[in-house]
Design a protein around this motif. Structure first.
Motif, mmCIF file in Angstrom:
data_model
loop_
_atom_site.group_PDB
_atom_site.id
_atom_site.type_symbol
_atom_site.label_atom_id
_atom_site.label_comp_id
_atom_site.label_asym_id
_atom_site.label_seq_id
_atom_site.Cartn_x
_atom_site.Cartn_y
_atom_site.Cartn_z
ATOM 1 N N LEU A 218 -1.512 23.381 -27.714
ATOM 2 C CA LEU A 218 -1.097 23.295 -29.117
ATOM 3 C C LEU A 218 -0.070 22.185 -29.301
ATOM 4 O O LEU A 218 -0.129 21.439 -30.282
ATOM 5 C CB LEU A 218 -0.547 24.641 -29.573
ATOM 6 N N LEU B 206 -1.935 19.118 -29.270
ATOM 7 C CA LEU B 206 -2.696 18.941 -30.498
ATOM 8 C C LEU B 206 -1.806 18.417 -31.628
ATOM 9 O O LEU B 206 -2.186 17.490 -32.360
ATOM 10 C CB LEU B 206 -3.322 20.285 -30.900
ATOM 11 N N VAL B 207 -0.632 18.995 -31.761
ATOM 12 C CA VAL B 207 0.275 18.529 -32.805
ATOM 13 C C VAL B 207 0.653 17.072 -32.543
ATOM 14 O O VAL B 207 0.688 16.245 -33.469
ATOM 15 C CB VAL B 207 1.522 19.428 -32.867
ATOM 16 N N VAL C 215 -1.094 14.821 -30.977
ATOM 17 C CA VAL C 215 -2.245 13.974 -31.307
ATOM 18 C C VAL C 215 -2.368 13.832 -32.819
ATOM 19 O O VAL C 215 -2.603 12.738 -33.356
ATOM 20 C CB VAL C 215 -3.533 14.569 -30.699
ATOM 21 N N GLY C 216 -2.186 14.951 -33.539
ATOM 22 C CA GLY C 216 -2.273 14.911 -34.987
ATOM 23 C C GLY C 216 -1.253 13.959 -35.574
ATOM 24 O O GLY C 216 -1.561 13.194 -36.504
ATOM 25 N N LEU C 217 -0.067 13.974 -35.016
ATOM 26 C CA LEU C 217 0.978 13.082 -35.493
ATOM 27 C C LEU C 217 0.553 11.619 -35.321
ATOM 28 O O LEU C 217 0.738 10.792 -36.215
ATOM 29 C CB LEU C 217 2.246 13.370 -34.696
ATOM 30 N N VAL D 291 -2.497 10.501 -35.151
ATOM 31 C CA VAL D 291 -3.577 10.206 -36.102
ATOM 32 C C VAL D 291 -3.007 9.930 -37.478
ATOM 33 O O VAL D 291 -3.396 8.979 -38.160
ATOM 34 C CB VAL D 291 -4.573 11.378 -36.156
ATOM 35 N N SER D 292 -2.031 10.773 -37.886
ATOM 36 C CA SER D 292 -1.522 10.606 -39.245
ATOM 37 C C SER D 292 -0.742 9.301 -39.373
ATOM 38 O O SER D 292 -0.653 8.748 -40.459
ATOM 39 C CB SER D 292 -0.652 11.795 -39.621
#
Lengths: 512, 489, 102
Positions: B168, B171-172, B174-176, B178-179
């Motif tokens: 998790l 994942l966060v 990676v999301g950061l 991406v954003s």
């Protein structure tokens, strides 16, 4: 003339073949079933014999024509594994291959009917692989690789009997050896980073000479690390503790450890370090030779003194090794050409003399069950040949003419007088007196002592006093060979291929 | 599509399909399938390796969609090295499992799935596939641990919690990324980051989250407690996979993110506190892990603590990655150590598991003299330990050499001291594990005649890994050259 | 923008609270639930990021894909964890049921 023996394209392969020979023997021997004594013996003997022949064939080319067969393979980024044959390498490899052949014969006889022979001979061959690798190593990294390999493969040999005592001894040995190995590793890393990859070169590596002028402090620190690490294997006081305890190993192992493999690898490393890495001039200017000389002198005296106090044969011989091996260091560090030659010739002479003594000790233990010095009383009448060989070896250790020991000590004495440290002569004299003090009683016991059977219950022994005991030929023949070499090296010291002349030749190269 | 491109896709898909197929096959057929797939993956990896060592990065966009939408596979030097190690160790362990009578039925599906996940992580060109691959590895690895019977369920659950928590965080992170960058592709993201210095704080936060998450999966010291029971209680054929391969997936991703994402983005210098923190924990892991290994009385926990210590070495070198003149050496060193550890530790665990299957216990005291009966297994373990201590010739030595020289170049002397201390401590636990096995007593007293087990396939597998430990030791230069292919600098 | 910040904050609080609970609680089932709380918190963070990232009010499709995948994977892990817990707490010769149920 060498081109007749080896086509020039094959020359670089020769050192690899040498290393591969014993390695192949090991690989062949490990999976052999216990009972295949014959096949095992053949593999061992053939490999050992081929190696002796190869070395003999190389001598004229390397010593006479100045050839330097070299093999290099990439190993780490920027550094190769280099195997190179130079006179010093050949000198040490020659010693190890001849003594390997003899020790193999001895070990076949010694271990007859005992368990785990495949394992023993497998590791034994690996041990020789490491020794040959050490002698042919052309740079510090290659040396280090084989140096660590030697530590590893001798561990199972020391632990061979597999009882608690030998495991304990092996553990102590490993602790010392690995500690020293790490020190050497750190030294090599540091030196490589500051002076570039260090190739062995007669007169010293150029990068190291530059380092010594630009930052002598670093050069001294690195020397201390390297020499300190190697001092462990060469059993220089106070790093000698492992050697006497390692005596629990089987007799051929002790013989090999003391005469050629472990102890000699350490000393050989110091010789390489002083002569071929730093160069003796640079080392002298850095002022690192004298402390090493003092340490060696202390070791020579202390080892002899301890030997005098031991009552067990093998322990006395072990401390004698501690003392004798430091002669080599003594010679190399006293900074004179004759001294260096003396040290190097003792590398070989001590090997053949000490292996004779250990062979004899093994014989006495096997045939008579003699482990203490008092047990040797009257052995001369029962085992005349072994006793004679022992006497030759002991006289050699004391340095009496016409043995090899006399030649070494004479040469070392000349070197001492020629060097900035004439006091070393005193060390030699005192040590020789001590040698006599601990070897002569053993010799006296052998020939003139009243037989032990008069006091002991003879239930523990094989035969009655006075009657000659059977001395197994497989054990006796190598013993007599090395005893013969001890005499020959003393009598024919000035023949061109005698150890002394080759040592002088190398020493001239060292001093340019 | 060239052969190399084809094999790039096939190294992931072949084991994945086989995993599904295995679930439907009878037990004996599963073994054959497993061995067949192992051979196939070995072959495919070989093809890829040839292409990469020749200096070419193999790329493949599955289905033809380009990044960031499609599944984008890329094999550079780093990928191929980890793929190769996984293929070698995986193949040997597969043979072991096929020959062992104790292999659980479900092993094949789970292991082949795990292998697919590992390969997916190694060849993935974008962070999304990396994440999915890591999850596949994590889920199958937890299930593989749970195959060890009642005693292994609790450790498996503990492993599961840590794995999810780590994922998790990843994942966060990676999301950061991406954003901020709008792309999942590592190379594209790095380019965007390089052009936007204002994104550096976000990138730093993302990298910190990713690092912490991966360190959980890697069992770096304060988060190491789950590893020991999980690796020790797993079945014989599983422990080598967990210690040798599974944790390497997390290390791979960590290296990928640290060296590729941060390339020239300026975030690297801001990473210094994090790197030094990792270095400190790594140092503590080396010392504490080794001391704990010394205090174990059973082989598998000893090997597990040794893994904790070895993980420490990789992180000790992290501060060096920030130094300009030491980064390359440290990178090579970390990779060499990790590859060497994968092979050597797999050998050690496989040997320990072999003995546990043979004698029903891995308590060292009760295995006294086991070397008489199972010489190959014990010798294979010894060779593995040589690699773990880092003696020449092994990748352990190569790795330590590279890290040590990098440390001298960067003048971080404490690393040298730590390497020396770690080497001596590991020699200590090696002797502790091995010496009793070499004793001459029999572990099963009363058995008059000891038959020497020279022919058993599992024993040969153990010594095979031991031999690989030594043979790969010659690969130092090859590794350095391979890492040049697609290198971040 | 403030709504996005609110969601970010909410997600973070959920994730942190879940993590703390996960580390402190000893009951396995409670841990599993705490793990799911962490999961939901993380996914909320991701959704908030996605809403923020889009320049013209559209959510980032890549981030949505990440959220969905994360959801699926968390469910898979939760299911497997539940099976393990049932096995661990199932009938054991030496243990009685309900020892430390919270």
């Amino acid at each position: 003339m060498v081109s007749d023996l080896f086509p020039s394209a094959a020359l670089p392969v020769v050192p690899v073949v040498m290393v591969a020979l014993s390695l192949t023997a090991a690989v062949l021997i490990f999976p052999m079933a216990e009972r295949r004594v014959r096949a095992r013996s053949w593999v061992n003997l053939v490999a050992a014999a081929i190696k002796v022949l190869l070395i003999a064939a190389l001598v004229p080319g390397v010593v006479g024509e100045g050839l330097r067969p070299e093999f290099a393979a990439p190993f780490l980024p920027g550094i190769d594994l280099v195997l190179r044959v130079d006179p010093l390498a050949l000198f040490f490899a020659g010693l190890s291959s001849i003594l390997w052949l003899l020790t193999t014969i001895y070990a076949i006889g010694y271990l007859k009917g005992k368990p785990h022979q495949s394992r023993f001979f497998g590791f034994f061959s690996l041990c020789v692989t490491a020794t040959v690798g050490i002698s042919f190593a052309g740079n510090l990294l290659t040396f280090l690789v084989f140096y660590e390999l030697l530590t590893l493969v001798t561990y199972p040999l020391v632990a061979h009997w597999g009882n608690a005592k030998s495991l304990q001894a092996a553990r102590i040995y490993l602790r010392y050896a690995l500690g020293g190995g790490v020190a050497v590793l750190l030294g090599v890393v540091w030196l490589t980073m500051t002076a570039g990859p260090v190739d062995f070169a007669e007169g010293g590596a150029s990068g190291v000479a530059e380092l010594a002028t630009s930052s002598p402090g670093t050069a001294v620190m690195i020397f201390i690390l390297l020499a300190g690490g190697m001092a462990v294997k060469s059993a220089i006081v106070p790093l000698h503790g492992w050697l006497p305890t390692a005596m629990v190993a089987p007799a051929p192992v002790s013989a090999l450890l003391h005469a050629v493999a472990v102890v000699k690898a350490g000393v050989f490393g110091i010789v390489r370090l002083v002569d071929d890495v730093y160069g003796i001039e640079v080392a002298w200017q850095l002022g690192v030779l004298t402390p090493l000389l003092v340490a060696a002198s202390v070791t020579v005296i202390y080892g002899s003194y301890q030997a005098l106090r031991q009552q067990e044969i093998k322990r006395r011989l072990a401390f004698s090794t501690v003392s004798q091996v430091s002669y080599v260091v003594l010679g190399v560090t006293m900074f004179s050409m004759a001294g260096t030659a003396g040290g190097m010739v003792h590398l070989v002479h001590q090997g053949i003399m000490k292996i004779t003594l250990f062979f004899c000790a093994g014989l006495f233990a096997e045939v008579l069950g003699a482990h203490k010095i008092s047990d040797l009383r009257g052995a001369g009448r029962r085992m005349p040949w072994s006793s004679a060989a022992f006497t030759v070896g002991a006289f050699g250790m004391i340095g009496l003419p016409p043995t090899a020991g006399f030649v070494s000590k004479w040469q070392l004495g000349l070197g001492a007088l020629d060097s900035p440290h004439p006091w070393v002569l005193g060390v030699l004299v005192v040590s020789s007196l001590l040698n006599a003090a601990y070897f002569l009683p053993m010799v006296y016991n052998l020939w003139f002592g009243a037989s032990q059977q008069d006091e002991h219950d003879d239930a523990t022994h094989h035969a009655h006093s006075g009657t000659p005991a059977r001395e197994p030929l497989a054990l006796l023949a190598p013993t007599l060979c090395t005893a013969g070499f001890t005499l020959l090296a003393g009598l024919a010291a000035s023949v061109w291929f005698a150890p002394l002349e080759i040592a002088r030749f190398i020493s001239e190269g060292v001093f340019g | 599509m060239t052969a190399a491109e084809l094999s790039l896709g096939a190294v992931v898909l072949a084991p994945l399909l086989a995993a599904a197929l295995a679930a439907a096959l009878p037990h004996t057929a599963r073994r054959a399938l497993g061995v067949g797939i192992a051979a196939l993956v070995l072959l495919l990896t070989g093809l890829l390796a040839v292409q990469t060592v020749a200096g070419e990065v193999t790329e493949l966009a599955l289905g033809g969609y380009p990044a960031p939408l499609g599944i984008h596979l890329r094999a550079d030097g780093l990928s191929v090295l980890f793929l190769g190690m996984t293929a070698l160790v995986g193949a040997v362990v597969t043979v072991f499992a096929a020959a062992s009578r104790h292999t659980h039925q479900a092993f094949w599906t789970l292991w082949l799935g795990c292998w697919a996940g590992l390969n997916a992580v190694f060849v993935s060109g974008d962070l999304f596939n990396t994440y999915v691959g890591l999850e596949l590895v994590g889920l199958t690895a937890v299930a593989l641990v749970a195959l060890g019977g009642r005693g292994s369920w609790a450790p498996a659950l503990r492993y599961l919690f840590i794995a999810v928590l780590g994922s998790l965080l990843l994942l966060v992170g990676v999301g950061l990324i991406v954003s901020v960058t709008g792309t999942l592709d590592v190379v594209q993201a790095a380019e965007v980051l390089a052009g936007r210095p204002d994104a550096a704080p976000a990138a730093l936060l993302a990298l910190t989250l990713i690092t912490v998450g991966l360190c959980m999966k890697l069992a770096l010291l304060p988060m190491h407690a789950w590893l020991v029971p999980a690796h020790a209680s797993a079945p014989s054929a599983v422990s080598p996979l967990l210690s040798g391969l599974v944790i390497k997936a997390a290390l791979f991703v960590l290296l990928r993110c640290w060296l590729w994402l941060t390339d020239s983005s300026g975030a690297l210098s801001a990473l210094a506190p994090l790197a030094w923190g990792l270095g400190a924990f790594g140092a503590a892991a080396v010392l504490i892990g080794s001391v704990m290994a010394l205090r174990q009385s059973a082989l598998k926990p000893l090997a597990a603590y040794s893994t904790v210590a070895q993980v420490g070495y990789w992180f000790v070198a992290f501060p060096l990655l920030l130094e300009e003149d030491a980064a390359e050496g440290a990178f090579i060193g970390i990779v060499a150590l990790a590859l060497g550890h994968g092979i050597a530790k797999a050998g050690l665990f496989l040997g320990a598991g072999y003995l546990k299957e043979a004698y029903g216990t891995d308590e060292i005291e009760q295995l006294r003299g086991a070397g008489r009966q199972h010489p190959y297994a014990v010798m294979g373990m010894s060779l593995g330990l040589v690699g773990l201590i880092g003696l020449p010739i092994s990748l352990g030595f190569t790795g330590k050499w590279n890290i040590a020289t990098a440390a001298v170049a960067a003048e971080h002397w404490w690393i040298l001291v730590l390497l020396a201390a770690g080497t001596l401590l590991s020699a200590g636990y090696a002797v502790r594990a091995l010496a009793p096995l070499l004793l001459q007593e029999s572990p099963t007293p009363g058995e008059a005649r000891i038959s020497r087990n020279y022919r058993s396939v599992p024993g040969l597998c153990v010594i095979g890994l031991g031999a690989l430990t030594l043979v790969t030791g010659f690969g130092g230069v090859l590794i350095a050259e391979a890492l040049e292919v697609g290198a971040p600098w | 923008m403030s709504a996005v910040m609110l969601y970010l904050l909410l997600g973070t609080v959920l994730a942190v609270a879940g993590t703390v609970r996960m580390l402190l609680v000893r009951d396995l089932l409670a841990r599993l639930i705490a793990m799911n709380v962490v999961g939901i918190g993380s996914l909320v963070i991701l959704l908030a990021l996605g809403a923020r990232g889009g320049a013209d009010d559209a959510t980032d499709p890549v981030l949505s894909a990440l959220v969905i995948t994360g959801l699926v994977i968390t469910v898979a892990f939760t299911g497997f964890g539940a099976v393990l817990i049932r096995r661990i707490e199932g009938p054991r010769p030496s243990d009685r049921d309900g020892g430390d149920r919270g």
